[in-house]
Design a protein around this motif. Structure first.
Motif, PDB file in Angstrom:
ATOM      1  N   PRO A  20      66.116  89.020  83.250  1.00  0.00           N
ATOM      2  CA  PRO A  20      65.786  88.793  81.840  1.00  0.00           C
ATOM      3  C   PRO A  20      64.501  87.957  81.734  1.00  0.00           C
ATOM      4  CG  PRO A  20      67.393  87.194  82.562  1.00  0.00           C
ATOM      5  CD  PRO A  20      67.066  88.029  83.775  1.00  0.00           C
ATOM      6  N   GLY A  24      63.986  82.955  78.173  1.00  0.00           N
ATOM      7  CA  GLY A  24      64.614  83.603  77.019  1.00  0.00           C
ATOM      8  C   GLY A  24      66.012  83.056  76.777  1.00  0.00           C
ATOM      9  N   ILE A  26      69.220  82.144  74.876  1.00  0.00           N
ATOM     10  CA  ILE A  26      69.700  83.120  73.899  1.00  0.00           C
ATOM     11  C   ILE A  26      70.977  82.638  73.195  1.00  0.00           C
ATOM     12  CG2 ILE A  26      71.015  84.350  75.729  1.00  0.00           C
ATOM     13  CD1 ILE A  26      70.016  86.977  74.525  1.00  0.00           C
ATOM     14  N   GLU A  34      69.606  91.797  74.693  1.00  0.00           N
ATOM     15  CA  GLU A  34      68.770  91.067  75.662  1.00  0.00           C
ATOM     16  C   GLU A  34      67.881  92.024  76.470  1.00  0.00           C
ATOM     17  OE1 GLU A  34      71.028  88.439  78.204  1.00  0.00           O
ATOM     18  OE2 GLU A  34      69.257  87.201  78.590  1.00  0.00           O
ATOM     19  N   THR A 319      66.548  80.908  86.262  1.00  0.00           N
ATOM     20  CA  THR A 319      66.872  82.275  85.824  1.00  0.00           C
ATOM     21  C   THR A 319      66.830  83.239  87.009  1.00  0.00           C
ATOM     22  OG1 THR A 319      66.088  81.850  83.598  1.00  0.00           O
ATOM     23  CG2 THR A 319      66.116  84.150  84.273  1.00  0.00           C
ATOM     24  N   PRO A 348      69.490  82.768  80.256  1.00  0.00           N
ATOM     25  CA  PRO A 348      69.127  84.197  80.231  1.00  0.00           C
ATOM     26  C   PRO A 348      69.907  85.006  81.286  1.00  0.00           C
ATOM     27  CG  PRO A 348      67.169  82.784  80.235  1.00  0.00           C
ATOM     28  CD  PRO A 348      68.337  81.889  80.481  1.00  0.00           C
TER      29      PRO A 348
END
Ligand code: DWN
Ligand code: SAH
Length: 398
Positions: A20, A24, A26, A34, A319, A348
């Motif tokens: 991702p 980001g 979320i 996504e 991530t 993410p």
């Protein structure tokens, strides 16, 4: 895949799977929409350039909600003060115009005297650009690219110094970036920038430096070869301790300054360590695969012992680790972070809750995954209470 500089075909040597947007963070309602891309890396033999294959479009990453602020680490605030002093000391001419690419919240530029120097920051992420403007720094809320740069007609060939830190590796179209530099840089001007160093990533197997924003991982060899193609010259490369090992590069128009002798040493060392060729990439790939297995084993062992595990600092780097190793709330209860824009959201891809530092301190885990391992000195100093109860760990030795 195609090399982003030579346009030659190259074969990706490794895939980290579906990824991702690294920053980001979320909310639950957005889980279903996504964005993911296939994160593969390749190496251009001709110019020794380590690069991503696919990546999201720049505005998907850098926009009005960019949640990274340079000032989130005291260590980096100090580093940027020293970096600015180095620039002032090492530029022996009259410094009239200075531009920073990727100036973020203005942490670097604030160290210069704006009454004496015309300072400009280029920063496409609106929220961070606004902070910098509020600090009184002239900030252009746009991407640094030829199209935007050529509007600054009155500054053509007038900029004494163009600087950047952890920003040039974020720019996919390097040829266009160099065209912009060529438009602005004075004949005896310098382009000075620092970036995470490929050699350090290889040594540490810190593969978490690879994510959507980091399109390239540079070395002195690759920087020399790239700029050689465009009538510029690398004249100095100075290792930095920041972000787990970085390199500061100094570039000028070909022939306008003499390269430092120390640069030769660095280039020789890179050759010796195969950093300038694919051999080191293949070793790195093996190291990553072993690291992934070991990390999962470690987490499974912790779980068998009924340990509570938390993540510390919701970095961009985390991530990559979490998605590559498929680590979610089955292992990690929460990730604590100081950034208010991240708190209350989810990580993410793996959707681990992001909580405040207060939450961490009230719910001290048995083991804490230090995702901001690059800021360990700063963090260890703050978190003495945790050290009495639990232990730190990471995917690399810390
Ligand atoms: O290149 C980049 C570098 C400069 O910064 C960008 N692409 C994005 C970013 O990378 P990162 O997120 O891996 O950066 P850091 O500086 O390793 O981590 C920052 C995060 O860590 C922030 O969310 C704040 C958090 N943090 C924290 O919670 N407690 C940081 C420190 C020092 C702390 O004590
Ligand atoms: N220089 C800061 C910020 C690094 S994060 C530091 O070292 O802490 C990368 C920054 O580059 C982000 O603020 C992002 O918005 C910016 N950026 C990305 N693409 C850019 C481009 N084409 N021109 C200028 N800045 C860019």
């Amino acid at each position: 895949m195609i090399c982003k500089i030579t346009n030659k075909k190259i074969k990706p040597f490794m895939s980290f799977g579906k990824m991702p947007i690294a920053n980001g963070f979320i909310t639950k309602k957005d889980f279903k929409k996504e964005f993911f891309f296939k994160m593969e890396v390749g190496f251009s033999k001709k110019i020794s350039l380590f690069q991503l294959n696919e990546h999201p479009k720049p505005h998907q990453m850098f926009n009005k909600n960019y949640p990274f602020f340079t000032s989130s680490s005291k260590g980096m605030v100090n580093h940027f003060k020293k970096y600015s002093e180095w620039v002032k000391k090492n530029y022996k001419k009259d410094l009239k115009n200075l531009i920073e690419i990727g100036s973020n919240d203005g942490t670097f530029l604030k160290n210069f005297n704006k009454k004496k120097i015309n300072l400009i920051g280029f920063e496409p992420s609106k929220n961070v650009a606004q902070i910098s403007s509020k600090r009184g720094i002239k900030t252009i809320n746009k991407f640094f690219n030829y199209k935007n740069v050529k509007k600054l007609k009155n500054l053509k060939r007038k900029i004494n110094i163009i600087t950047a830190a952890n920003a040039i590796c974020h720019i996919p179209n390097l040829k266009d970036l160099i065209r912009g530099i060529d438009f602005l840089l004075a004949d005896d001007g310098l382009f000075i920038f620092e970036e995470p160093y490929l050699g350090s990533m290889f040594t540490k197997a810190s593969y978490d430096q690879i994510y959507d924003e980091h399109i390239f991982m540079f070395s002195a060899s690759s920087i020399k070869k790239i700029f050689d193609l465009f009538n510029f010259e690398l004249i100095n490369a100075i290792p930095q301790k920041t972000h787990g090992g970085s390199m500061r590069y100094v570039i000028c128009r070909k022939g306008s300054y003499k390269p430092k002798i120390s640069l030769k040493k660095i280039l020789r060392k890179e050759k010796k360590k195969n950093i300038d060729n694919i051999k080191s990439c293949l070793q790195f790939k093996k190291k990553c695969e072993i690291s992934k297995k070991k990390l999962i084993q470690k987490l499974e062992n912790f779980k068998k012992k009924n340990y509570k595990i938390a993540g510390y600092a919701a970095t961009s780097k985390s991530t990559t680790i979490l998605n590559y190793c498929n680590i979610g709330t089955d292992f990690i209860d929460f990730i604590s972070d100081t950034t208010k824009e991240k708190i209350g959201k989810f990580s993410p891809g793996m959707h681990i809750p992001i909580v405040s530092m207060k939450h961490f301190q009230k719910n001290l885990p048995d083991r804490a995954f230090l995702f901001a391992w690059n800021h360990k000195n700063e963090i260890f100093k703050k978190e003495k209470k945790f050290k009495k109860k639990g232990k730190w760990f990471a995917h690399i030795s810390i």
